[in-house]
Write an enzyme that holds these catalytic residues in place. Sequence first.
Site, PDB file in Angstrom:
ATOM      1  CG  MET A 120       7.213   4.938  -9.889  1.00 30.96           C
ATOM      2  SD  MET A 120       8.755   4.680 -10.776  1.00 30.96           S
ATOM      3  CE  MET A 120       9.814   4.172  -9.440  1.00 30.96           C
TER       4      MET A 120
ATOM      5  N   GLY B 209       4.485   4.985   3.606  1.00 26.23           N
ATOM      6  CA  GLY B 209       4.951   6.309   3.155  1.00 26.23           C
ATOM      7  C   GLY B 209       4.006   6.885   2.112  1.00 26.23           C
ATOM      8  CG  HIS B 210       3.654   5.071  -1.762  1.00 22.63           C
ATOM      9  ND1 HIS B 210       4.244   3.827  -1.683  1.00 22.63           N
ATOM     10  CD2 HIS B 210       4.368   5.784  -2.673  1.00 22.63           C
ATOM     11  CE1 HIS B 210       5.268   3.781  -2.528  1.00 22.63           C
ATOM     12  NE2 HIS B 210       5.377   4.959  -3.129  1.00 22.63           N
TER      13      HIS B 210
ATOM     14  CD  GLN C 189      11.105  11.643  -6.932  1.00 27.98           C
ATOM     15  OE1 GLN C 189      11.467  10.861  -7.793  1.00 27.98           O
ATOM     16  NE2 GLN C 189      10.157  11.332  -6.054  1.00 27.98           N
TER      17      GLN C 189
HETATM   18  O1  PAF Z   1       9.053   8.722  -6.375  1.00 29.61           O
HETATM   19  C1  PAF Z   1       8.550   8.003  -7.254  1.00 29.61           C
HETATM   20  O2  PAF Z   1       7.873   7.005  -6.980  1.00 29.61           O
HETATM   21  C2  PAF Z   1       8.762   8.373  -8.723  1.00 29.61           C
HETATM   22  O3  PAF Z   1      10.027   8.907  -8.918  1.00 29.61           O
HETATM   23  C3  PAF Z   1       7.673   9.317  -9.269  1.00 29.61           C
HETATM   24  C4  PAF Z   1       7.700  10.659  -8.568  1.00 29.61           C
HETATM   25  C5  PAF Z   1       6.304   8.670  -9.107  1.00 29.61           C
HETATM   26  C6  PAF Z   1       7.915   9.562 -10.767  1.00 29.61           C
HETATM   27  O4  PAF Z   1       7.876   8.374 -11.487  1.00 29.61           O
END
Ligand code: PAF
Length: 286
Positions: free
Chosen positions: A29, A35-36, A154
């Site tokens: 998002m 982390g990303h 998640q």
């Molecule tokens: O983890 C996130 O940033 C969000 O939940 C995702 C997986 C991009 C879905 O919108």
Amino acid sequence: MRIVRTVADLRAALQPVRGTGTVGLVPTMGALHEGHLELARRARAGTDLVVMSIFVNPTQFNDPSDLAAYPRDEARDVELAGSAGVDLVFAPDVAEIYPPGFTATVTLHGPIVEALEGAHRGVGHFQGVTTVVAKLFGMVSPDRAYFGQKDAQQVRVVQAMVADLNIPTEIVVVPTVREPDGLAMSSRNRRLSPFDRARAAHVSEALRAAELAAAGGISDAGSLVHAARKILHDNAIDVEYLELVDADTFRPVPVLVTGPAVLAVAVVIGGVRLIDNVVLRLAPHP
Ligand code: PAF
């Protein structure tokens, strides 16, 4: 590195690699942090073409003010994504993902969506996540998709979704990246005041205390939770939940057995909601 904003452009950009190489997807998002970038590096190492989606998904926010406050800085995100080896950024607007007349949802059932985050953010939260992730998988058809262990529930929900819907995407789970003081990387961390940022380090300290207790042979959930809760309490941190659950079912576990369990926590510090977790196992007999 290219940016595309429509599904048609995304598919056209992916066409040359279809059948010849693998595609990795890093769904985000935006508001990228280490982390990303670690997810992107893992995707770079594991697939031939790396797509990062940047889309603040409105359907997974239960609180409109949380959605409004979500940090957005696409130019910075795109630069960071490129530095981590992303080939293609997919940054659609809301109407591209949810066009007028859109009514579909992907809904799972049971404790994995109803416990913890589901209980506190509402069942609509994971429905929003599974719907958008299923759509992204349909758009990108990734061979592998990369998710962080920080969002343990998640991850489990997405794993269950691909299994239930026979989606041929491998879910790669990447360990939580932490600041030097232990705070799990999160886009929300930047909303903490310096004072609260310092306090936030106690969240991982609390999980670590439970981990040490488990390593020392303590196995009942009450004692493990108590070890963590004491640190949060001593630092006046508001706990939303702190629970030991089975890593597969997300049902509460009263005592550690051989399978992995997740000690998951959500706290609110200075108005900022943070989550973290640690995987605990029964300590081996000496
Ligand atoms: O983890 C996130 O940033 C969000 O939940 C995702 C997986 C991009 C879905 O919108």
